[in-house]
Design a protein around this motif. Structure first.
Motif, PDB file in Angstrom:
ATOM      1  N   GLY A  98       0.829  -1.202   0.000  1.00 28.11           N
ATOM      2  CA  GLY A  98       0.000   0.000   0.000  1.00 28.11           C
ATOM      3  C   GLY A  98       0.861   1.248   0.000  1.00 28.11           C
ATOM      4  O   GLY A  98       0.555   2.232  -0.680  1.00 28.11           O
ATOM      5  N   LEU A  99       1.977   1.189   0.749  1.00 27.54           N
ATOM      6  CA  LEU A  99       2.907   2.306   0.788  1.00 27.54           C
ATOM      7  C   LEU A  99       3.537   2.530  -0.585  1.00 27.54           C
ATOM      8  O   LEU A  99       3.714   3.676  -1.019  1.00 27.54           O
ATOM      9  CB  LEU A  99       3.996   2.035   1.830  1.00 27.54           C
ATOM     10  CG  LEU A  99       5.074   3.108   2.001  1.00 27.54           C
ATOM     11  CD1 LEU A  99       4.448   4.433   2.443  1.00 27.54           C
ATOM     12  CD2 LEU A  99       6.125   2.640   3.007  1.00 27.54           C
ATOM     13  N   ARG A 102       1.061   4.346  -2.652  1.00 28.56           N
ATOM     14  CA  ARG A 102       0.986   5.749  -2.187  1.00 28.56           C
ATOM     15  C   ARG A 102       2.129   6.565  -2.776  1.00 28.56           C
ATOM     16  O   ARG A 102       1.915   7.637  -3.337  1.00 28.56           O
ATOM     17  CB  ARG A 102       1.022   5.794  -0.659  1.00 28.56           C
ATOM     18  CG  ARG A 102       1.288   7.188  -0.085  1.00 28.56           C
ATOM     19  CD  ARG A 102       1.207   7.218   1.425  1.00 28.56           C
ATOM     20  NE  ARG A 102      -0.175   7.128   1.867  1.00 28.56           N
ATOM     21  CZ  ARG A 102      -1.033   8.150   1.905  1.00 28.56           C
ATOM     22  NH1 ARG A 102      -0.632   9.363   1.524  1.00 28.56           N
ATOM     23  NH2 ARG A 102      -2.255   7.982   2.324  1.00 28.56           N
ATOM     24  N   GLU A 203      -3.460   3.759  -1.957  1.00 25.47           N
ATOM     25  CA  GLU A 203      -3.008   2.915  -0.854  1.00 25.47           C
ATOM     26  C   GLU A 203      -4.139   2.016  -0.352  1.00 25.47           C
ATOM     27  O   GLU A 203      -3.957   0.813  -0.162  1.00 25.47           O
ATOM     28  CB  GLU A 203      -2.486   3.780   0.292  1.00 25.47           C
ATOM     29  CG  GLU A 203      -1.971   2.975   1.474  1.00 25.47           C
ATOM     30  CD  GLU A 203      -1.313   3.843   2.532  1.00 25.47           C
ATOM     31  OE1 GLU A 203      -0.503   3.303   3.307  1.00 25.47           O
ATOM     32  OE2 GLU A 203      -1.614   5.057   2.588  1.00 25.47           O
TER      33      GLU A 203
END
Length: 224
Positions: A98-99, A102, A203
């Protein structure tokens, strides 16, 4: 087959060691070598056409990664990836992939957006054709582009390694009825969020995508 001289050419040693390691790791992770199988240096040397030096070094690296267990005077025995390993990797991926999405949304270039769009278009094409082999290829490419777009070498290296380690689990998921269509829809939504530079949504969608992949794997595994 011809043998190579290793001591006089460090680059050749490193190159061969890397190739042997990557091949053996891939064969373990895809199930060609199964837990309990023995890796015999002499046999591998003959099969791969290299001396025992890069074989020995590759096996040592495999042991460091927990994929084999070296037994004195008996050689190396394959441990493989356990179910707990797979569960752990899915959980870790939910935290860090997810990072990656992002950061990709924040840092992606126009050229990388084009690459991501092209990978998605191929994925759609092969989803319609139900060509699982090509789907796996472009699924990996989609994720790899996002990792690269995050502009974080540590993150990119870590996630690429995780993807290798659950290759078999990822491959099996594409044989679950309806899953390829869902993967494409999830990837399309992630792409749109990244294209719009919406880091929060990118994310959140990626975390949900990994969670769905884990749930699909667990459902299939528990049925089988």
């Amino acid at each position: 087959m011809a043998k190579f001289e290793y001591d006089d050419n460090e680059n050749l040693v490193n190159s061969l060691r890397g190739k042997v390691f990557n091949q053996l790791r891939s064969q373990i992770l895809t199930g060609i070598y199964k837990p309990g199988d023995s890796l015999i240096e002499l046999r591998l040397s003959e099969e791969l056409g290299v001396s025992r030096t890069p074989i020995r070094e590759a096996i040592r690296q495999l042991e460091l990664e927990g994929l084999v267990h070296a037994i004195p005077n008996k050689g190396a025995v394959v441990k493989g990836v356990t179910e707990q390993d797979v569960e752990d990797i899915f959980t870790i991926r939910m935290r860090i992939e997810g990072l990656a999405s992002r950061w990709a949304a924040e840092k992606i270039t126009e050229e990388e957006i084009k690459e991501l769009k092209e990978a998605l278009e191929f994925e759609e094409f092969y989803t319609i054709k139900n060509d699982v082999e090509q789907l796996m290829k472009f699924d990996s490419k989609f994720h790899d582009i996002i990792f690269r777009a995050s502009k974080s070498n540590p993150l990119m290296h870590m996630l690429s390694t995780f993807h290798h380690y659950i290759q078999s689990a990822r491959n099996n998921s594409f044989h679950i009825p309806g899953r390829p269509d869902k993967v494409f829809d999830e990837h399309k939504a992630i792409f749109e969020a990244i294209r719009k530079k919406d880091a929060d949504t990118a994310e959140q969608l990626t975390v949900a995508h990994i969670r769905n992949a884990r749930n699909s794997y667990n459902e299939k595994h528990h049925k089988s």
